[in-house]
Scaffold this motif. Structure first.
Motif, PDB file in Angstrom:
ATOM      1  N   ALA A 260       0.856  -1.196   0.000  1.00  0.00           N
ATOM      2  CA  ALA A 260       0.000   0.000   0.000  1.00  0.00           C
ATOM      3  C   ALA A 260       0.885   1.237   0.000  1.00  0.00           C
ATOM      4  CB  ALA A 260      -0.923   0.013   1.208  1.00  0.00           C
ATOM      5  N   ARG A 261       0.319   2.363  -0.403  1.00  0.00           N
ATOM      6  CA  ARG A 261       1.093   3.602  -0.439  1.00  0.00           C
ATOM      7  C   ARG A 261       0.623   4.548   0.661  1.00  0.00           C
ATOM      8  NH1 ARG A 261       4.775   5.853  -3.497  1.00  0.00           N
ATOM      9  NH2 ARG A 261       4.884   8.106  -3.843  1.00  0.00           N
ATOM     10  N   LEU A 262       1.521   4.883   1.561  1.00  0.00           N
ATOM     11  CA  LEU A 262       1.240   5.890   2.577  1.00  0.00           C
ATOM     12  C   LEU A 262       1.448   7.274   1.972  1.00  0.00           C
ATOM     13  CD1 LEU A 262       3.035   4.392   5.703  1.00  0.00           C
ATOM     14  CD2 LEU A 262       0.656   4.103   4.979  1.00  0.00           C
ATOM     15  N   ARG A 263       0.617   8.225   2.408  1.00  0.00           N
ATOM     16  CA  ARG A 263       0.679   9.576   1.862  1.00  0.00           C
ATOM     17  C   ARG A 263       0.823  10.596   2.993  1.00  0.00           C
ATOM     18  NH1 ARG A 263      -0.521   9.610  -3.456  1.00  0.00           N
ATOM     19  NH2 ARG A 263      -1.492   7.744  -4.328  1.00  0.00           N
ATOM     20  N   PRO A 264       1.373  11.770   2.691  1.00  0.00           N
ATOM     21  CA  PRO A 264       1.511  12.792   3.727  1.00  0.00           C
ATOM     22  C   PRO A 264       0.174  13.085   4.411  1.00  0.00           C
ATOM     23  CG  PRO A 264       2.761  13.435   1.799  1.00  0.00           C
ATOM     24  CD  PRO A 264       1.979  12.213   1.410  1.00  0.00           C
ATOM     25  N   GLY A 265       0.216  13.133   5.726  1.00  0.00           N
ATOM     26  CA  GLY A 265      -0.975  13.392   6.506  1.00  0.00           C
ATOM     27  C   GLY A 265      -1.680  12.149   7.002  1.00  0.00           C
ATOM     28  N   ASP A 266      -1.338  10.971   6.489  1.00  0.00           N
ATOM     29  CA  ASP A 266      -1.932   9.741   7.002  1.00  0.00           C
ATOM     30  C   ASP A 266      -1.608   9.612   8.488  1.00  0.00           C
ATOM     31  OD1 ASP A 266      -2.961   9.068   4.555  1.00  0.00           O
ATOM     32  OD2 ASP A 266      -1.537   7.461   4.129  1.00  0.00           O
ATOM     33  N   VAL A 267      -2.615   9.192   9.264  1.00  0.00           N
ATOM     34  CA  VAL A 267      -2.478   9.070  10.716  1.00  0.00           C
ATOM     35  C   VAL A 267      -2.451   7.595  11.104  1.00  0.00           C
ATOM     36  CG1 VAL A 267      -3.717   9.419  12.900  1.00  0.00           C
ATOM     37  CG2 VAL A 267      -3.497  11.301  11.274  1.00  0.00           C
ATOM     38  N   LEU A 268      -1.483   7.220  11.946  1.00  0.00           N
ATOM     39  CA  LEU A 268      -1.338   5.857  12.429  1.00  0.00           C
ATOM     40  C   LEU A 268      -1.352   5.873  13.953  1.00  0.00           C
ATOM     41  CD1 LEU A 268      -0.047   5.845   9.496  1.00  0.00           C
ATOM     42  CD2 LEU A 268       1.324   3.919  10.285  1.00  0.00           C
ATOM     43  N   GLY A 269      -2.464   5.404  14.545  1.00  0.00           N
ATOM     44  CA  GLY A 269      -2.579   5.362  15.989  1.00  0.00           C
ATOM     45  C   GLY A 269      -1.836   4.181  16.579  1.00  0.00           C
ATOM     46  N   SER A 270      -1.282   4.385  17.762  1.00  0.00           N
ATOM     47  CA  SER A 270      -0.491   3.343  18.432  1.00  0.00           C
ATOM     48  C   SER A 270      -1.353   2.207  18.954  1.00  0.00           C
ATOM     49  CB  SER A 270       0.255   3.949  19.628  1.00  0.00           C
ATOM     50  OG  SER A 270      -0.675   4.421  20.603  1.00  0.00           O
ATOM     51  N   GLY A 271      -2.648   2.468  19.093  1.00  0.00           N
ATOM     52  CA  GLY A 271      -3.469   1.573  19.891  1.00  0.00           C
ATOM     53  C   GLY A 271      -3.435   2.039  21.332  1.00  0.00           C
ATOM     54  N   THR A 272      -4.419   1.608  22.107  1.00  0.00           N
ATOM     55  CA  THR A 272      -4.584   2.082  23.475  1.00  0.00           C
ATOM     56  C   THR A 272      -3.532   1.498  24.403  1.00  0.00           C
ATOM     57  OG1 THR A 272      -6.928   2.182  23.024  1.00  0.00           O
ATOM     58  CG2 THR A 272      -6.267   2.313  25.321  1.00  0.00           C
ATOM     59  N   CYS A 273      -2.977   2.355  25.252  1.00  0.00           N
ATOM     60  CA  CYS A 273      -1.973   1.892  26.206  1.00  0.00           C
ATOM     61  C   CYS A 273      -2.624   1.023  27.277  1.00  0.00           C
ATOM     62  CB  CYS A 273      -1.261   3.081  26.836  1.00  0.00           C
ATOM     63  SG  CYS A 273      -2.302   4.106  27.903  1.00  0.00           S
ATOM     64  N   GLY A 274      -1.809   0.349  28.069  1.00  0.00           N
ATOM     65  CA  GLY A 274      -2.298  -0.512  29.136  1.00  0.00           C
ATOM     66  C   GLY A 274      -2.437   0.226  30.454  1.00  0.00           C
ATOM     67  N   ASN A 275      -2.754  -0.526  31.492  1.00  0.00           N
ATOM     68  CA  ASN A 275      -2.848  -0.006  32.859  1.00  0.00           C
ATOM     69  C   ASN A 275      -3.823   1.160  32.974  1.00  0.00           C
ATOM     70  OD1 ASN A 275      -2.075  -0.107  35.617  1.00  0.00           O
ATOM     71  ND2 ASN A 275      -0.698   1.629  35.316  1.00  0.00           N
ATOM     72  N   GLY A 276      -5.029   0.974  32.413  1.00  0.00           N
ATOM     73  CA  GLY A 276      -6.046   1.999  32.532  1.00  0.00           C
ATOM     74  C   GLY A 276      -6.056   3.003  31.407  1.00  0.00           C
ATOM     75  N   GLY A 277      -5.547   2.612  30.234  1.00  0.00           N
ATOM     76  CA  GLY A 277      -5.614   3.495  29.078  1.00  0.00           C
ATOM     77  C   GLY A 277      -7.018   3.627  28.531  1.00  0.00           C
ATOM     78  N   CYS A 278      -7.924   2.783  29.008  1.00  0.00           N
ATOM     79  CA  CYS A 278      -9.347   2.892  28.696  1.00  0.00           C
ATOM     80  C   CYS A 278     -10.115   2.222  29.825  1.00  0.00           C
ATOM     81  CB  CYS A 278      -9.684   2.250  27.350  1.00  0.00           C
ATOM     82  SG  CYS A 278      -9.535   0.457  27.333  1.00  0.00           S
ATOM     83  N   LEU A 279     -11.408   2.496  29.898  1.00  0.00           N
ATOM     84  CA  LEU A 279     -12.222   1.901  30.955  1.00  0.00           C
ATOM     85  C   LEU A 279     -12.449   0.412  30.720  1.00  0.00           C
ATOM     86  CD1 LEU A 279     -14.910   4.714  31.377  1.00  0.00           C
ATOM     87  CD2 LEU A 279     -12.841   4.333  32.747  1.00  0.00           C
ATOM     88  N   ALA A 280     -12.613   0.004  29.467  1.00  0.00           N
ATOM     89  CA  ALA A 280     -12.937  -1.399  29.183  1.00  0.00           C
ATOM     90  C   ALA A 280     -11.859  -2.344  29.681  1.00  0.00           C
ATOM     91  CB  ALA A 280     -13.161  -1.604  27.685  1.00  0.00           C
ATOM     92  N   GLU A 281     -10.601  -1.910  29.632  1.00  0.00           N
ATOM     93  CA  GLU A 281      -9.530  -2.761  30.168  1.00  0.00           C
ATOM     94  C   GLU A 281      -9.730  -2.975  31.668  1.00  0.00           C
ATOM     95  OE1 GLU A 281      -5.037  -2.520  31.680  1.00  0.00           O
ATOM     96  OE2 GLU A 281      -5.533  -1.138  30.042  1.00  0.00           O
ATOM     97  N   LEU A 282     -10.093  -1.911  32.369  1.00  0.00           N
ATOM     98  CA  LEU A 282     -10.338  -2.016  33.815  1.00  0.00           C
ATOM     99  C   LEU A 282     -11.563  -2.882  34.090  1.00  0.00           C
ATOM    100  CD1 LEU A 282      -9.681   1.721  34.787  1.00  0.00           C
ATOM    101  CD2 LEU A 282      -8.089  -0.208  34.967  1.00  0.00           C
ATOM    102  N   TRP A 283     -12.599  -2.770  33.245  1.00  0.00           N
ATOM    103  CA  TRP A 283     -13.781  -3.609  33.413  1.00  0.00           C
ATOM    104  C   TRP A 283     -13.430  -5.080  33.240  1.00  0.00           C
ATOM    105  CZ3 TRP A 283     -17.052  -0.394  29.411  1.00  0.00           C
ATOM    106  CH2 TRP A 283     -17.286   0.883  29.938  1.00  0.00           C
ATOM    107  N   GLY A 284     -12.593  -5.374  32.241  1.00  0.00           N
ATOM    108  CA  GLY A 284     -12.218  -6.766  31.994  1.00  0.00           C
ATOM    109  C   GLY A 284     -11.416  -7.359  33.136  1.00  0.00           C
ATOM    110  N   ARG A 285     -10.529  -6.553  33.708  1.00  0.00           N
ATOM    111  CA  ARG A 285      -9.680  -7.071  34.789  1.00  0.00           C
ATOM    112  C   ARG A 285     -10.449  -7.177  36.113  1.00  0.00           C
ATOM    113  NH1 ARG A 285      -4.762  -7.469  32.849  1.00  0.00           N
ATOM    114  NH2 ARG A 285      -4.098  -6.114  31.132  1.00  0.00           N
ATOM    115  N   GLY A 286     -11.362  -6.218  36.355  1.00  0.00           N
ATOM    116  CA  GLY A 286     -12.059  -6.196  37.632  1.00  0.00           C
ATOM    117  C   GLY A 286     -13.351  -6.973  37.650  1.00  0.00           C
ATOM    118  N   GLY A 287     -13.870  -7.308  36.467  1.00  0.00           N
ATOM    119  CA  GLY A 287     -15.104  -8.068  36.400  1.00  0.00           C
ATOM    120  C   GLY A 287     -16.362  -7.254  36.606  1.00  0.00           C
ATOM    121  N   GLU A 288     -16.229  -5.927  36.674  1.00  0.00           N
ATOM    122  CA  GLU A 288     -17.392  -5.062  36.807  1.00  0.00           C
ATOM    123  C   GLU A 288     -17.075  -3.706  36.187  1.00  0.00           C
ATOM    124  OE1 GLU A 288     -18.252  -4.381  40.888  1.00  0.00           O
ATOM    125  OE2 GLU A 288     -16.234  -3.706  41.393  1.00  0.00           O
ATOM    126  N   ARG A 289     -18.118  -2.963  35.874  1.00  0.00           N
ATOM    127  CA  ARG A 289     -17.922  -1.672  35.226  1.00  0.00           C
ATOM    128  C   ARG A 289     -17.621  -0.596  36.256  1.00  0.00           C
ATOM    129  NH1 ARG A 289     -22.107  -1.320  30.059  1.00  0.00           N
ATOM    130  NH2 ARG A 289     -20.957  -2.832  28.771  1.00  0.00           N
TER     131      ARG A 289
END
Length: 311
Positions: free
Chosen positions: A237-266
């Motif tokens: 594929a060809r990357l072009r100027p301005g294309d954005v590449l996200g790292s993905g969400t960090c660990g240790n509470g980088g999102c709520l869903a990770e905490l929900w999965g580890r704790g078993g509750e929201r």
């Protein structure tokens, strides 16, 4: 250098940020043009940042969002489908999906609750922005193709995402409504002092909800450095100027869903109107968005069950 796009006295401008002021580039200049040209225009008289509304630094031609943090995969997988561990396939290559380039949100803008969502979440990421076109790059070549970095909040409707992914496709409407980019674009040279011996950018990441810290991590905990993400994205594929590449969400509470999965509750609970999410990345800055009420979903009928009649 830090480059921003903003509204000042009703006019859209872009320019260079220094301290608490921004110096505008000539009228009609866009950061995507600056990135593609590789040269910085002359600036005009500086104005205080407090007097401008920060917009997403660029309107990206495309947005790829990776999932490069093992700890995040482990926690969110448990939250979304109840499965423990990390899939073996995750280790094979830095997987990504395409996100909506037309849903970018500024660093301080409100974010409406997406229609039908009862489980809104944030995702703390860093994004690389491509400065030079290229395809089939090696990791060694890829570094020279990165113009700079910005904070990337991949807002997620977890309930919509969980249901849609049972079909076997990607997050779809669970990710389609908003992504915060900002507060500005930091050129790659500014972050080189943070690079560790293994080639990763060692930046501290912090997530807060309503002023309370819910997550801390290091960008260097990625499974691959950005150069590998860029190289993989450019494969066939060809990357072009301005294309954005996200790292993905960090660990240790980088999102709520990770905490929900580890704790078993929201806990903490899903985001609701009035909640403010503040994300800080060392060497880049801070973005802070408040959730506000959104539109009600327009009803769509369920699919009809068809016969298998053929002509």
């Amino acid at each position: 250098m830090r480059l921003a796009t903003y509204l000042h006295q009703g006019v859209r401008r872009c320019g260079a940020v220094e301290g608490d002021r921004v110096s505008p580039y000539p009228d009609g200049t866009g950061l995507l043009d600056v990135i593609a040209s590789g040269s910085l225009p002359e600036t005009g008289a500086a104005v205080p940042l407090a007097e401008v509304r920060l917009l997403p630094p660029i309107e990206p031609p495309s947005v790829r969002d990776f999932v490069a943090f093992e700890e995040h995969v482990e926690g969110v997988r448990k939250s979304v489908d109840g499965t423990a561990g990390v899939p073996d396939a995750w280790y094979d290559a830095p997987t990504f999906y395409f996100s909506n380039p037309y849903a970018m949100v500024g660093a301080r803008d409100d974010v409406p609750l997406p229609p039908g969502c009862q489980a809104l979440d944030f995702e703390l990421e860093v994004a690389a922005v491509i400065g030079r076109a290229g395809s089939d790059l090696s990791p060694g070549q890829a570094r020279a193709h990165v113009f700079g970095y910005t904070i990337f909040n991949d807002w997620s409707a977890r309930d919509l995402q969980s249901r849609e992914m049972r079909v076997g496709l990607g997050p779809c409407k669970g990710k389609d409504f908003a992504t915060t980019l900002g507060p500005w674009l930091v050129t790659a040279d500014e972050l080189e002092p943070y690079r560790d011996a293994d080639g990763f950018l060692r930046l501290a990441l912090t997530a807060e909800v309503n002023g309370e810290v819910v997550g801390r991590d290091l960008l260097s905990n990625m499974g691959w450095p950005f150069e590998d993400l860029v190289a993989y994205a450019s494969r066939g594929a060809r990357l072009r100027p301005g294309d954005v590449l996200g790292s993905g969400t960090c660990g240790n509470g980088g999102c709520l869903a990770e905490l929900w999965g580890r704790g078993g509750e929201r806990n903490p609970p899903p985001l609701r109107p009035g909640d403010t999410v503040t994300l800080t990345v060392e060497g880049i800055g801070t973005i802070s968005n408040t959730v506000v009420p959104g539109a009600a979903p327009v009803p769509i009928p369920r699919a009809r069950r068809r016969t298998r009649e053929r002509p």
